[in-house]
Design an enzyme around this catalytic site. Structure first.
Site, PDB file in Angstrom:
ATOM      1  CB  SER A  35      -0.955   0.024   1.199  1.00 37.80           C
ATOM      2  OG  SER A  35      -0.217  -0.025   2.421  1.00 37.80           O
ATOM      3  CG  ASP A 325      -3.677   6.016   6.473  1.00 38.42           C
ATOM      4  OD1 ASP A 325      -2.497   5.758   6.807  1.00 38.42           O
ATOM      5  OD2 ASP A 325      -4.220   5.484   5.481  1.00 38.42           O
ATOM      6  CG  HIS A 328      -0.598   4.225   4.348  1.00 35.90           C
ATOM      7  ND1 HIS A 328      -1.815   3.761   4.816  1.00 35.90           N
ATOM      8  CD2 HIS A 328       0.002   3.189   3.728  1.00 35.90           C
ATOM      9  CE1 HIS A 328      -1.948   2.488   4.477  1.00 35.90           C
ATOM     10  NE2 HIS A 328      -0.862   2.117   3.813  1.00 35.90           N
TER      11      HIS A 328
END
Length: 364
Positions: A35, A325, A328
């Site tokens: 991600s 977040d 990340h």
């Protein structure tokens, strides 16, 4: 039928000539991993590992979610800018065709790890073996456009980025108490196992033609807002996860050096992203952040619980937060990381940084 075949041949020739002309200006870029570098592949999959709803993308040029786990640009976007290329498209994007295919592709998928059993809770994600299969498929598609020789030159001249490993800890070994992997391995032995499996992936990448590969280590996993919220009692980093990172990253660097020695060329370049993160975690104010503990978007302690959604707390100025977040970095933090990748000393890049790679390859 004959006329359509002639048109097809002419189209292929035009693309081949255009590709040759562009090689002097830019190079292809291929991205593999999780991600941290996914630019939207998971949007095309039936999975819960998605970043396709607001406020993701709030600072992206379109101000809309794109599948990037960021408020704006991610690390591949920023590296693309540095090498003079446009951001490469997710491999699953229907827009990845023609000239845009020859720019490269992003194969990354949120939730994946080095191991196939990492991220099983997300169900339908592009595991590393599948990303490599897609890379083979990509080359078949490119050969159909510009031929065998041009495709080989495109791939061997390309820059490659791979970012994977963090999920093997947070979404596997430490996901639940007494996970299958934690019962199977002690932390030191698990790290050795991960490194040995990662080596196989990198050698496969080399056999598929990759010749300049940036390999990022894990960040300081114990210091992300999710871990501060779940594992610590006083806002300190998780000692257990920090220990895992401190074992994994040095062994990764040594493994890459061993591969380069075996190959007889500097193919794999280590990016010390753990150090880049630690810089602004230990002294956020020096980098213009007000906090490196609380996420901009989220809920609960440190905004570290659950997903970032339209119902989450959202900071008004993302540039003041090191984390977007629970897991990340913010776009600003990504910019700092890419600056170290591009021009950092050997403290951050081993054995050379990206600007040196670009200079060497320009002479090749």
């Amino acid at each position: 039928m004959a006329s359509s075949s002639i048109v097809g041949v002419i189209f292929s020739l035009v693309l081949a000539l255009k590709y040759v002309a562009l090689q002097a200006e830019a190079r292809a870029f291929f991205v593999f991993g999780d991600s941290l570098v996914d630019s939207g592949n998971n949007n095309y999959l039936a999975t819960t590992a998605r970043a396709d709803s607001p406020p993701y993308g709030i600072d992206y040029p379109s101000h809309r979610p794109t599948g990037r786990f960021s408020n704006g640009l991610n690390i591949p976007d920023l590296i693309s800018k540095r090498i003079g290329s446009e951001s490469v498209l997710p491999y699953l994007s229907p827009e990845l065709r023609g000239q845009r295919l020859l720019n490269g592709a992003n194969f990354a998928s949120a939730g994946i790890g080095i191991l196939n059993d990492t991220g099983v809770q997300f169900i339908n994600i592009i595991r590393m073996y599948r990303q490599l299969e897609y890379f083979q498929e990509y080359q078949r598609r490119a050969r159909a456009l510009v031929g065998v020789d041009q495709t080989e030159r495109l791939v061997k001249g390309a820059l490659v980025l791979i970012t994977v490993g963090g999920n093997d800890f947070v979404n596997n070994y430490y996901l639940i108490p007494y996970s299958a992997r934690s019962r199977q391995f002690s932390v030191p032995n698990y790290v050795k196992y991960l490194i040995s499996e990662y080596e196989k992936i990198l050698m496969k990448l080399y056999k598929l033609g990759a010749r300049r590969v940036l390999v990022t280590g894990t960040g300081p996993m114990g210091c992300v807002p999710a871990e501060l919220a779940m594992r610590s009692t006083n806002g300190g980093c998780s000692a257990e996860l920090q220990r895992a990172a401190s074992l994994f990253n040095p062994q990764l660097v040594q493994m890459l050096k061993g591969l380069n020695k075996k190959i007889g060329n500097t193919v794999f370049i280590a990016a010390n992203t753990q150090q880049s993160h630690l810089d602004f975690i230990s002294n956020p104010q020096a980098y213009g952040f007000t906090t490196a503990k609380t996420a901009c978007c989220g809920q609960g302690p440190y905004n570290g619980l659950g997903l970032c959604t339209a119902a989450s707390n959202l900071c008004p100025n993302r540039d003041l937060y090191a984390f977007w977040d629970a897991f990340h970095p913010s776009e600003k933090a990504n910019r700092l990381i890419v600056e170290q990748i591009y021009s950092g000393t050997t403290k951050y890049m081993d054995p050379m940084n990206l600007s040196t790679i670009m200079t060497l390859d320009a002479r090749a």
